[in-house]
Design an enzyme around this catalytic site. Sequence first.
Site, PDB file in Angstrom:
ATOM      1  N   ASP A 118       0.826  -1.204   0.000  1.00 59.93           N
ATOM      2  CA  ASP A 118       0.000   0.000   0.000  1.00 59.93           C
ATOM      3  C   ASP A 118       0.867   1.262   0.000  1.00 59.93           C
ATOM      4  O   ASP A 118       1.648   1.485   0.928  1.00 59.93           O
ATOM      5  CB  ASP A 118      -0.890  -0.059   1.265  1.00 59.93           C
ATOM      6  CG  ASP A 118      -2.002   0.954   1.245  1.00 59.93           C
ATOM      7  OD1 ASP A 118      -1.993   1.838   0.387  1.00 59.93           O
ATOM      8  OD2 ASP A 118      -2.885   0.848   2.120  1.00 59.93           O
ATOM      9  N   GLY A 147      -5.189   3.675  -7.802  1.00 57.41           N
ATOM     10  CA  GLY A 147      -5.424   3.978  -9.217  1.00 57.41           C
ATOM     11  C   GLY A 147      -4.500   5.037  -9.806  1.00 57.41           C
ATOM     12  O   GLY A 147      -4.677   5.426 -10.969  1.00 57.41           O
ATOM     13  N   ASP A 172     -10.594   4.095  -1.084  1.00 59.30           N
ATOM     14  CA  ASP A 172     -11.152   3.108  -0.153  1.00 59.30           C
ATOM     15  C   ASP A 172     -12.674   3.041  -0.242  1.00 59.30           C
ATOM     16  O   ASP A 172     -13.353   4.061  -0.291  1.00 59.30           O
ATOM     17  CB  ASP A 172     -10.773   3.469   1.285  1.00 59.30           C
ATOM     18  CG  ASP A 172      -9.304   3.198   1.555  1.00 59.30           C
ATOM     19  OD1 ASP A 172      -8.555   2.949   0.594  1.00 59.30           O
ATOM     20  OD2 ASP A 172      -8.925   3.243   2.730  1.00 59.30           O
TER      21      ASP A 172
END
Length: 671
Positions: A407, A449, A470
Amino acid sequence: MVKNMKILFFVILLYSFCSFTLKAQTIRLDKLDLTNMECGWGTAQANKSVEGNTLSIAGQKFEHGVGTHAISTFLLNINDNGKRFLATVGVDDEATNKGSVEFFVLGDRKVLWQSGIMKKGTASKIVDVDISNIKKLGLLVTDAGDGIDYDHADWCDAKIEMTKDVSLSSQLIKRTTQKAYISTPKTSDHPQINGANIFGVSPGHLFLYTIAATGKRPIIFSAKSLPEGLTLDPKTGIITGKIDKEGLYKTILFAKNNLGKAEREFRISVGSTISLTPPLGWNSWNCWAGAVDASKVEAAADAMVKTGLINHGWTFINIDDCWSIKPGSKDSLIAGDARDKNGMINTNNKFPDMKALSNYIHNKGLKLGIYSSPGPTTCAGYTASYQHEDQDALRYAEWEIDYLKYDWCSYGSIDTNQNLEAYQKPYKVMRASLDKVNRDIVYSLCQYGMGNVWEWGAEIGGNSWRTTGDISDSWSSVSQNGFNQAGHEKYASPGHWNDPDMLVVGLVGWGPSLHPSKLTPDEQYSHISLWCLLSSPLLIGCDLSRLDNFTLNLLSNDEVLAVDQDPLGKQASRILDADGKQIWIKDLEDGSKAVGLFNTDNNKKTPSDYFSPGNSNIKELIIFKASDIRISGKFRVRDLWRQKNLGIYSNEFSIKVPYHGVKLLKITPIK
Ligand code: GLA
């Protein structure tokens, strides 16, 4: 005299009582109960932004106010007692550059004030509106028409001036009144083999696959032509071992109980591509977030088996953020040395023995996933992999980890360039580190993205990539994350999946306290149907140990899951998006098509529409022609949720679809 005194006394008492109750007063918005304020993501916060930071608009800080997220509504019962509504509004500085919103103040459904489109960095605007003679005050923040990503919206210094000292109540816009209804018949006691029928493994790497089968226990498992190097445990259906030689191996699996025997072809592809069908599993974030610990992860694994979800192909148990040390923390559960003297990462005290946890999960035939960031810390501020990528990959292999969610988080502070090279670099670094270990680890890129990751995620070795911000358990969030995938289908293929984020069904809440998903039952059917059509990874985000029957039923329909797990790996494309109706179509390996008909109701929307409860009784007739779905002649239609044939049709098919609901069909051409 005494009598007059008494009268005077009463008059004074009455006067002071009236002047007390009639006294004008000012009520701060942040002092109200905000439970009824709806947000498209997260929950409304008093005196904080939606992410819990100091309220801040274009550099201007505010002590008081309410932080929310588009699409947000708040309906207050003013009952003709209002005078003015005052606030300073804008996009919170914590949003990335993408955020854009519009604020509205409505009185009895009429727009009294509107901000125009505001973006991050737009100077705050002052609201000062007359609200006398209105019964209901509506506060609305829309997504300004471009989706809700990063739409962090602040009502700062917001207050309501009242003519009287009366309490102010808010009202929930009742959207969630639809009763849960179960569509799918119970699984049969006869054995049936479910789940993916193709599986990829690297040569010489550990193979672990559990045959997913429903039916009365005990079931005895067996296989024909199992490649050399693999063994099958007949009692559990767990296949383990190693295959050294590349190639496609065709096997037949059998599951037998006292009622009968099932068999199914199973292909093992030994080569460089893994995750040949989208991962199916659970992830800790949408339920527990920072409240995750080893016992909750074990409980999820226990429940995966106990509820029977494992028998439908659900495999991964993934720990999200918050398992490592949090630098600077004073909490003994998460404080400590981030790494050992050799630089290897440590777990925090909530995960005292990661290897033992991994064994626990693997012994059940399940797989374990973990989470990190290419930056120095994770999104929640825990230790991450920056400059320790090789060591972390080694550690994961040592712990026998099967899945890594990687992440972006704090990496933005390491490289502030906003170009393709900068976006790709940290993901390539971890790819190289994972390639050095002797283990198959599904690699899930999470960077929301940026730089159109779908165009290059596969090329840099990602097995999946998050395409969105999210998700939250609201229709605006789910429909945006899901329906915005149109056009991404050309980038998905076996081993490489677009990921519109995890599932928001069941008890969610981002821990420690949980609530039932705010999606209506029809919205949940749409959510699961769309994710399956999109060949998305399916990661359940709820507390599995408290799974209700509706959610369990939603997650255990083998015909629906087979759409997601179809070995062709073709993501659905959208062939209609008009008047609140959408049609999506996905090619399946057997020559049939999965077709999703959605009544999205997303097209209307005047500001006052946002305050209307959706009418779940309004059904839309959706029609398609055979040629629309690229078939000719007669075709058989099957309703996949009900597992029921609807008949044989030619030319066209039409069906009524409920509000925010779906009909998920399998269309098989008849030769
Ligand atoms: C980001 C991700 C989420 C979750 C959190 C953890 O927001 O997008 O899915 O992993 O970080 O902090």
